[in-house]
Design a protein around this motif. Structure first.
Motif, PDB file in Angstrom:
ATOM      1  N   ALA A  65      -9.491  -4.469  10.448  1.00 53.12           N
ATOM      2  CA  ALA A  65      -8.413  -5.428  10.145  1.00 53.12           C
ATOM      3  C   ALA A  65      -8.019  -5.336   8.684  1.00 53.12           C
ATOM      4  O   ALA A  65      -6.821  -5.399   8.337  1.00 53.12           O
ATOM      5  CB  ALA A  65      -8.883  -6.834  10.502  1.00 53.12           C
ATOM      6  N   ALA A  66      -9.029  -5.197   7.785  1.00 50.13           N
ATOM      7  CA  ALA A  66      -8.719  -5.086   6.356  1.00 50.13           C
ATOM      8  C   ALA A  66      -7.931  -3.815   6.070  1.00 50.13           C
ATOM      9  O   ALA A  66      -6.977  -3.810   5.267  1.00 50.13           O
ATOM     10  CB  ALA A  66     -10.021  -5.113   5.547  1.00 50.13           C
ATOM     11  N   ILE A  67      -8.332  -2.700   6.715  1.00 49.03           N
ATOM     12  CA  ILE A  67      -7.618  -1.433   6.512  1.00 49.03           C
ATOM     13  C   ILE A  67      -6.192  -1.537   7.039  1.00 49.03           C
ATOM     14  O   ILE A  67      -5.220  -1.104   6.375  1.00 49.03           O
ATOM     15  CB  ILE A  67      -8.376  -0.286   7.212  1.00 49.03           C
ATOM     16  CG1 ILE A  67      -9.689  -0.004   6.493  1.00 49.03           C
ATOM     17  CG2 ILE A  67      -7.518   0.976   7.267  1.00 49.03           C
ATOM     18  CD1 ILE A  67     -10.557   1.002   7.214  1.00 49.03           C
ATOM     19  N   ARG A  68      -6.046  -2.123   8.225  1.00 48.94           N
ATOM     20  CA  ARG A  68      -4.702  -2.254   8.799  1.00 48.94           C
ATOM     21  C   ARG A  68      -3.812  -3.137   7.917  1.00 48.94           C
ATOM     22  O   ARG A  68      -2.636  -2.822   7.677  1.00 48.94           O
ATOM     23  CB  ARG A  68      -4.801  -2.818  10.211  1.00 48.94           C
ATOM     24  CG  ARG A  68      -3.438  -2.882  10.897  1.00 48.94           C
ATOM     25  CD  ARG A  68      -3.540  -3.225  12.368  1.00 48.94           C
ATOM     26  NE  ARG A  68      -4.199  -4.493  12.593  1.00 48.94           N
ATOM     27  CZ  ARG A  68      -5.420  -4.623  13.108  1.00 48.94           C
ATOM     28  NH1 ARG A  68      -6.093  -3.535  13.464  1.00 48.94           N
ATOM     29  NH2 ARG A  68      -5.976  -5.805  13.272  1.00 48.94           N
ATOM     30  N   GLY A  69      -4.379  -4.245   7.426  1.00 46.95           N
ATOM     31  CA  GLY A  69      -3.575  -5.134   6.577  1.00 46.95           C
ATOM     32  C   GLY A  69      -3.175  -4.471   5.276  1.00 46.95           C
ATOM     33  O   GLY A  69      -2.022  -4.593   4.824  1.00 46.95           O
ATOM     34  N   SER A  70      -4.106  -3.759   4.651  1.00 41.09           N
ATOM     35  CA  SER A  70      -3.781  -3.075   3.393  1.00 41.09           C
ATOM     36  C   SER A  70      -2.751  -1.975   3.628  1.00 41.09           C
ATOM     37  O   SER A  70      -1.838  -1.773   2.810  1.00 41.09           O
ATOM     38  CB  SER A  70      -5.055  -2.474   2.785  1.00 41.09           C
ATOM     39  OG  SER A  70      -5.994  -3.491   2.479  1.00 41.09           O
ATOM     40  N   ALA A  71      -2.880  -1.245   4.749  1.00 41.15           N
ATOM     41  CA  ALA A  71      -1.922  -0.178   5.040  1.00 41.15           C
ATOM     42  C   ALA A  71      -0.529  -0.745   5.262  1.00 41.15           C
ATOM     43  O   ALA A  71       0.481  -0.163   4.810  1.00 41.15           O
ATOM     44  CB  ALA A  71      -2.386   0.607   6.258  1.00 41.15           C
ATOM     45  N   GLU A  72      -0.434  -1.889   5.948  1.00 34.54           N
ATOM     46  CA  GLU A  72       0.868  -2.498   6.186  1.00 34.54           C
ATOM     47  C   GLU A  72       1.504  -2.948   4.869  1.00 34.54           C
ATOM     48  O   GLU A  72       2.730  -2.816   4.670  1.00 34.54           O
ATOM     49  CB  GLU A  72       0.724  -3.685   7.123  1.00 34.54           C
ATOM     50  CG  GLU A  72       0.402  -3.287   8.556  1.00 34.54           C
ATOM     51  CD  GLU A  72       0.176  -4.501   9.449  1.00 34.54           C
ATOM     52  OE1 GLU A  72       0.166  -5.629   8.912  1.00 34.54           O
ATOM     53  OE2 GLU A  72      -0.010  -4.317  10.674  1.00 34.54           O
ATOM     54  N   ASP A 127      -0.983  -3.595  -7.649  1.00 32.72           N
ATOM     55  CA  ASP A 127      -1.268  -4.039  -6.278  1.00 32.72           C
ATOM     56  C   ASP A 127      -1.546  -2.854  -5.355  1.00 32.72           C
ATOM     57  O   ASP A 127      -2.421  -2.903  -4.480  1.00 32.72           O
ATOM     58  CB  ASP A 127      -0.080  -4.847  -5.726  1.00 32.72           C
ATOM     59  CG  ASP A 127       0.079  -6.180  -6.446  1.00 32.72           C
ATOM     60  OD1 ASP A 127      -0.940  -6.665  -6.988  1.00 32.72           O
ATOM     61  OD2 ASP A 127       1.193  -6.724  -6.429  1.00 32.72           O
ATOM     62  N   ARG A 128      -0.772  -1.777  -5.579  1.00 32.05           N
ATOM     63  CA  ARG A 128      -0.980  -0.599  -4.749  1.00 32.05           C
ATOM     64  C   ARG A 128      -2.400  -0.042  -4.935  1.00 32.05           C
ATOM     65  O   ARG A 128      -3.091   0.323  -3.968  1.00 32.05           O
ATOM     66  CB  ARG A 128       0.065   0.462  -5.110  1.00 32.05           C
ATOM     67  CG  ARG A 128      -0.039   1.724  -4.239  1.00 32.05           C
ATOM     68  CD  ARG A 128       1.010   2.740  -4.706  1.00 32.05           C
ATOM     69  NE  ARG A 128       2.360   2.230  -4.487  1.00 32.05           N
ATOM     70  CZ  ARG A 128       3.016   2.311  -3.333  1.00 32.05           C
ATOM     71  NH1 ARG A 128       2.437   2.889  -2.305  1.00 32.05           N
ATOM     72  NH2 ARG A 128       4.227   1.836  -3.222  1.00 32.05           N
ATOM     73  N   ALA A 129      -2.839  -0.011  -6.178  1.00 32.54           N
ATOM     74  CA  ALA A 129      -4.185   0.498  -6.460  1.00 32.54           C
ATOM     75  C   ALA A 129      -5.242  -0.407  -5.831  1.00 32.54           C
ATOM     76  O   ALA A 129      -6.272   0.061  -5.316  1.00 32.54           O
ATOM     77  CB  ALA A 129      -4.395   0.614  -7.970  1.00 32.54           C
ATOM     78  N   ARG A 130      -4.996  -1.737  -5.869  1.00 35.58           N
ATOM     79  CA  ARG A 130      -5.978  -2.682  -5.312  1.00 35.58           C
ATOM     80  C   ARG A 130      -6.088  -2.510  -3.805  1.00 35.58           C
ATOM     81  O   ARG A 130      -7.190  -2.482  -3.245  1.00 35.58           O
ATOM     82  CB  ARG A 130      -5.549  -4.110  -5.654  1.00 35.58           C
ATOM     83  CG  ARG A 130      -6.486  -5.170  -5.104  1.00 35.58           C
ATOM     84  CD  ARG A 130      -6.229  -6.493  -5.837  1.00 35.58           C
ATOM     85  NE  ARG A 130      -4.842  -6.904  -5.768  1.00 35.58           N
ATOM     86  CZ  ARG A 130      -4.313  -7.593  -4.742  1.00 35.58           C
ATOM     87  NH1 ARG A 130      -5.070  -7.930  -3.734  1.00 35.58           N
ATOM     88  NH2 ARG A 130      -3.033  -7.933  -4.745  1.00 35.58           N
TER      89      ARG A 130
END
Length: 482
Positions: free
Chosen positions: A272-279, A294-297
């Motif tokens: 879920a964390a990966i999917r949210g960050s990718a979105e 933000d992109r780096a974070r």
């Protein structure tokens, strides 16, 4: 009642009944058998003596002729015989001769001369051309005073029966032989029964031991403990292998079901964390580009969660390989101090990155123990990594190896926040983990479970407790042999 005792009691009843019947049959046959042998000897003796007495009987000098004189002189002869341990010094025979009417004309004892014996079976039957014999007690009040009488006919040259010669011998003269034979039968019957009972006891113990081994194995498997299939032969070995095969198939099915369920649950959070960050990293048409910070974070979050998934899969595979094993296949002598130094070297880069210091206190005089060096090294690495996760920056981790009774003990301590009391009973459960002080993330929850499984494979155990003054202390206790 246990099955071993049932088998033994049933075998005991069968053996006791067989021994009783066999002994009674033997004892019942001893006396008749000996008397039959004596009767056969008396028949031979009577016929030989009848032939020797014929000439004097026909000549009318049977009571004072050569035959009578030799028979009476027999009384003074010392036989000096030793028959199977029993001495025989004098004759036990009594001879008497009757005429054709049954009147006694010669008696070696001289007591019944002139008496009418025509009614006694031995004389009555012999004078009529039949086999004459009888057994008569000399004392009517003593059943053991019986005397065996066997007669033979005396014939004239024409073959007519003109008299009878009887040889009498007391049955009590053969009583010692009968009693000794009965004692021998009883003694060897007792030996036979005792031997049979010992064999039955051993067979019952062996059967009970085989069944108890399989029973303990089944109970251990049912309780989820590691258990080694007991060595068995024959049908018990086949039964054991069937149980082992059934256990392997059932455990494999349950293991896969449990792992799939737990792994699915544990993977939801990082995915879920990966999917949210990718979105969030995706730039949609018309939207302003995301700030570089933000992109780096978000990219760092994806990397952390990916690393967590990779770590979880690696540890899950290692744990599955350990949990599936019931025993060490090829244990070898292991120097635990050397293993501890190798684990420290392997963890050194990670510790240096976090500014942590590892101190070693290793007893050098410990004996080797039988084990798997690779698994032990990985277990110590997991303990050091776990301590590093909870240690504060620039903190110290202490690894100590020492003798604990007949076992060897490795303690790995940190000075972190320690373990909450509610979590202490569950820290060795699969996928159970606590938030790390730095960043609040969780681990895979498989490291300590792996340590516990390795300890169990080596006949030991793992423990975790809080240290005085703060921090936690993880222990790996191993026996000296398997």
């Amino acid at each position: 009642m246990k099955i071993g005792l049932r088998i033994f009691l049933g075998y005991f009843c069968i053996v006791a009944l067989a021994a009783l019947l066999l002994t009674r049959v033997f004892l019942a046959e001893v006396k008749p058998g000996v008397r039959q042998a004596m009767e056969d000897t008396l028949v031979d003796s009577a016929n030989v003596l009848a032939e020797l007495a014929t000439d004097d009987f026909i000549a009318g000098r049977i009571n004072d002729g050569a035959f009578a004189r030799r028979v009476r002189e027999l009384r003074g002869r010392d036989f000096g015989a030793e028959i199977w341990g029993f001495g025989k010094r004098a004759t036990n025979y009594r001879l008497y001769i009757t005429d054709a009417r049954g009147i006694v004309v010669f008696d070696s004892d001289g007591r019944d001369l002139g008496r009418d014996y025509s009614r006694w079976n031995d004389v009555y039957l012999t004078l009529r051309g039949r086999y004459g014999a009888r057994s008569t007690p000399s004392d009517p009040d003593d059943p053991n005073s019986s005397v065996m009488h066997v007669a033979a006919p005396i014939r004239d040259p024409a073959g007519r029966i003109i008299g009878s010669l009887t040889v009498a011998k007391p049955n009590r003269t053969i009583a010692p032989f009968i009693e000794r034979s009965q004692r021998v039968v009883l003694r060897w019957g007792g030996v036979l029964m005792g031997t049979a009972l010992l064999i039955g006891l051993f067979a019952a113990w062996w059967l009970s031991r085989q069944l108890n081994g399989l029973r303990r194995y089944a109970h251990a498997v049912s309780a989820g403990r590691r258990a080694e299939l007991p060595a068995s032969v024959g049908e018990f070995g086949e039964l054991g292998r069937a149980l082992e095969s059934m256990r392997t198939q059932l455990e494999g099915k349950q293991y896969v079901e449990q792992y799939v369920h737990t792994l699915t649950h544990e993977m939801k959070s990082p995915l879920a964390a990966i999917r949210g960050s990718a979105e969030l990293l995706e730039t949609r048409p018309g939207e302003a580009p995301m700030a570089e910070e933000d992109r780096a974070r978000f990219a760092a979050s994806i990397r952390r969660q990916s690393d967590r998934l990779a770590q979880m899969i690696d540890k899950l595979l290692a744990l599955a390989a350990v949990e599936h094993r019931q025993r060490l296949d090829n244990p070898e002598p292991v120097d635990l101090a050397a293993i501890a130094r190798e684990a420290a070297e392997q963890c050194a880069p990670r510790l240096a990155q976090g500014g942590l210091r590892l101190t070693l206190d290793l007893a050098e005089d410990l004996p080797t123990l039988d084990g798997d060096p690779f698994l032990l090294r990985q277990a110590l690495v997991n303990l050091i990594d776990n301590a590093a996760d909870f240690s504060p920056a620039q903190g110290e981790i202490a690894l100590r190896l020492y003798r604990d009774g007949e076992a060897q003990r490795v303690d790995v301590g940190d000075r972190g926040t320690g373990v909450p009391e509610y979590a202490l009973p569950r820290v060795f459960e699969r996928f159970y983990s606590l938030s790390r002080p730095a960043g609040g993330s969780r681990s895979s929850g498989l490291g300590l479970c792996f340590v516990a499984e390795v300890a169990a494979l080596h006949g030991g155990h793992a423990a975790l407790s809080n240290r005085d003054g703060g921090g936690a202390l993880a222990s790996l206790v191993l026996s000296r042999g398997l």
